[in-house]
Enzyme design. Structure first.
Site, PDB file in Angstrom:
ATOM      1  N   ASP A 172      -1.697   6.613   6.246  1.00  0.00           N
ATOM      2  CA  ASP A 172      -2.802   5.741   5.832  1.00  0.00           C
ATOM      3  C   ASP A 172      -3.024   4.767   6.985  1.00  0.00           C
ATOM      4  O   ASP A 172      -2.151   3.950   7.289  1.00  0.00           O
ATOM      5  CB  ASP A 172      -2.386   4.996   4.553  1.00  0.00           C
ATOM      6  N   TRP A 222       0.831  -1.212   0.000  1.00  0.00           N
ATOM      7  CA  TRP A 222       0.000   0.000   0.000  1.00  0.00           C
ATOM      8  C   TRP A 222       0.859   1.253   0.000  1.00  0.00           C
ATOM      9  O   TRP A 222       0.530   2.240  -0.660  1.00  0.00           O
ATOM     10  CB  TRP A 222      -0.997  -0.019   1.160  1.00  0.00           C
ATOM     11  N   LYS A 271     -11.985  -1.881   6.587  1.00  0.00           N
ATOM     12  CA  LYS A 271     -11.184  -2.800   7.371  1.00  0.00           C
ATOM     13  C   LYS A 271     -11.692  -2.851   8.807  1.00  0.00           C
ATOM     14  O   LYS A 271     -11.849  -3.921   9.369  1.00  0.00           O
ATOM     15  CB  LYS A 271      -9.703  -2.381   7.365  1.00  0.00           C
TER      16      LYS A 271
HETATM   17  C1  LIG Z   1      -7.119  -1.964   1.940  1.00  0.00           C
HETATM   18  C2  LIG Z   1      -6.103  -0.910   2.027  1.00  0.00           C
HETATM   19  C3  LIG Z   1      -5.989   0.081   1.047  1.00  0.00           C
HETATM   20  C4  LIG Z   1      -6.832   0.109  -0.190  1.00  0.00           C
HETATM   21  O1  LIG Z   1      -8.110   0.523   0.108  1.00  0.00           O
HETATM   22  P1  LIG Z   1      -9.196   0.789  -1.019  1.00  0.00           P
HETATM   23  O2  LIG Z   1     -10.304   1.411  -0.208  1.00  0.00           O
HETATM   24  O3  LIG Z   1      -9.547  -0.517  -1.618  1.00  0.00           O
HETATM   25  O4  LIG Z   1      -8.619   1.729  -1.999  1.00  0.00           O
HETATM   26  C5  LIG Z   1      -5.047   1.060   1.226  1.00  0.00           C
HETATM   27  N1  LIG Z   1      -4.242   1.076   2.298  1.00  0.00           N
HETATM   28  C6  LIG Z   1      -4.326   0.130   3.251  1.00  0.00           C
HETATM   29  C7  LIG Z   1      -3.414   0.192   4.433  1.00  0.00           C
HETATM   30  C8  LIG Z   1      -5.250  -0.887   3.143  1.00  0.00           C
HETATM   31  O5  LIG Z   1      -5.324  -1.824   4.097  1.00  0.00           O
END
Ligand SMILES: *Cc1c(COP(=O)(O)O)cnc(C)c1O
Length: 360
Positions: free
Chosen positions: A171, A101, A195
């Site tokens: 993030d 990511w 998540k």
């Molecule tokens: C799942 C995830 C993403 C991607 O998320 P989307 O909403 O599918 O774009 C980005 N960063 C992390 C840390 C993730 O776990």
């Protein structure tokens, strides 16, 4: 009706209470005679839903008044572009690459500014967090970027990097609301909610006000300028109404459970059960440096791909679902987010013990 223990990395398990409440309100939300999916986003009822959701996440995270809370769309991946588009001043940013990511975020940012990859754990398949106490960061970077919890590899920053005074952007998709945070250490905190908080389709961005630029390049889409949604209190256009409504319910559930301190305790207890087992198992092994382990995502392997596949299949038959590791790493991964009850982790460990006896 039987619910399984769902160890999916995302979209992921939600609190059963929240799902039941949503079911009860499906046909008639609080006397409105319609569901939240069917009502105007300009209605009084929805305004109250989004206002309460914002207040509740502010309470939970102790978000200072000089930070905006934005409910956005496009997934966390869309913010990979929005971050550089909004924060670009000198046209340079530092990225710490601790997994897929962060890697994707850096590659996306590179379309809009110069990216310096100041640290990486790619040399050991992202199984640790690099030492970030004294990084070589240029004075003129616009921000330092991290992925705080690495969903795929199961690592987490237990100490934030020394940004040398630069704005930290994180993030937090897979550790959102899993433990207390000091919001003031960050310029921007954002994450997709699927998540740990709610249904896919909502991204929450917590942005310090002075970082929201009045003006962005003409080429930045209106929807990607944070100012657009900040000025409109996340109602510039139709927001993901139903998703925000569920997030709001999850915030209330976390409050009822005792807030983020209680969440942390609950998550530590669960993770400990699983890590203790892995540390003593003769068959299963954790794949991550101990000091960098995540409380949310726990990857493990047997060392034998066929046995891994057998484990995943037999676990599924026993009501323990979605334990297959990410397609890029293989093995297994148990995601044990806030809503995973301790009974789920105990059931997993019992199953692993049994599997170990049968297969050693
Ligand atoms: C799942 C995830 C993403 C991607 O998320 P989307 O909403 O599918 O774009 C980005 N960063 C992390 C840390 C993730 O776990």
């Amino acid at each position: 009706m039987a619910r399984v223990y769902n160890f999916s990395a995302g979209p992921a398990v939600l609190p059963e209470e929240v799902l039941k409440e949503a079911a009860e309100e499906m046909l008639d939300y609080k006397g409105c005679g319609m569901s939240v999916m069917e009502m105007s986003h300009r209605s009084k009822a929805f305004q109250q839903i989004i206002d309460e959701a914002e207040q509740d996440i502010r309470d939970l995270m102790n978000i200072p008044d000089n930070y905006k809370v934005l409910f956005l769309q496009g997934g966390a991946s869309q913010q990979f572009a929005a971050v550089p588009m909004n924060l670009k001043k000198n046209g340079k940013a530092a990225y710490i690459v601790t997994g897929q990511w962060a890697k994707k975020a850096a590659a996306e940012a590179e379309k809009y500014l110069e990216v310096q990859r100041v640290a990486s754990s790619a040399d050991k398949t992202f199984s640790y967090i690099p030492d970030c106490s004294d990084l070589d960061i240029d004075d003129d970077v616009d921000y330092v970027y991290i992925c705080e919890n690495n969903t795929i590899y199961g690592t987490k920053y237990h100490t934030l990097p020394n940004t040398k005074g630069h704005t930290l952007v994180a993030d937090v998709s897979s550790c959102f609301l899993s433990e207390p945070v000091d919001v003031e250490k960050y310029g921007v905190i954002y994450g997709g909610v699927q998540k740990n908080i709610g249904p896919a389709g909502v991204v929450i961005a917590i942005v310090r006000e002075d970082l929201i630029p009045e003006e962005v390049d003409d080429t930045v889409p209106t929807m990607l300028a944070w100012k657009t949604q900040a000025d409109a209190d996340s109602l510039y256009n139709t927001p993901p109404c139903y998703g925000i409504y569920i997030c709001g319910k999850v915030f209330k559930w976390i409050k009822k459970m005792g807030g983020l301190d209680a969440m942390k305790k609950h998550n530590e207890e669960k993770a400990q059960i699983l890590y203790d087992f892995l540390d003593n198992s003769k068959l299963f092994k954790g794949t991550v440096a101990k000091e960098d382990r995540s409380l949310m995502n726990v990857p493990f392997v047997t060392g034998n791909e066929e046995l891994d596949a057998k484990f995943v299949a037999e676990a599924k038959a026993a009501g323990l679902e979605n334990l297959k590791g990410h397609r890029t790493v293989g093995g297994m991964r148990a995601s044990i987010y806030n809503a995973m009850p301790i009974e789920g982790v105990k059931a997993l460990v019992e199953f692993m013990e049994k599997f170990e006896k049968e297969n050693m």
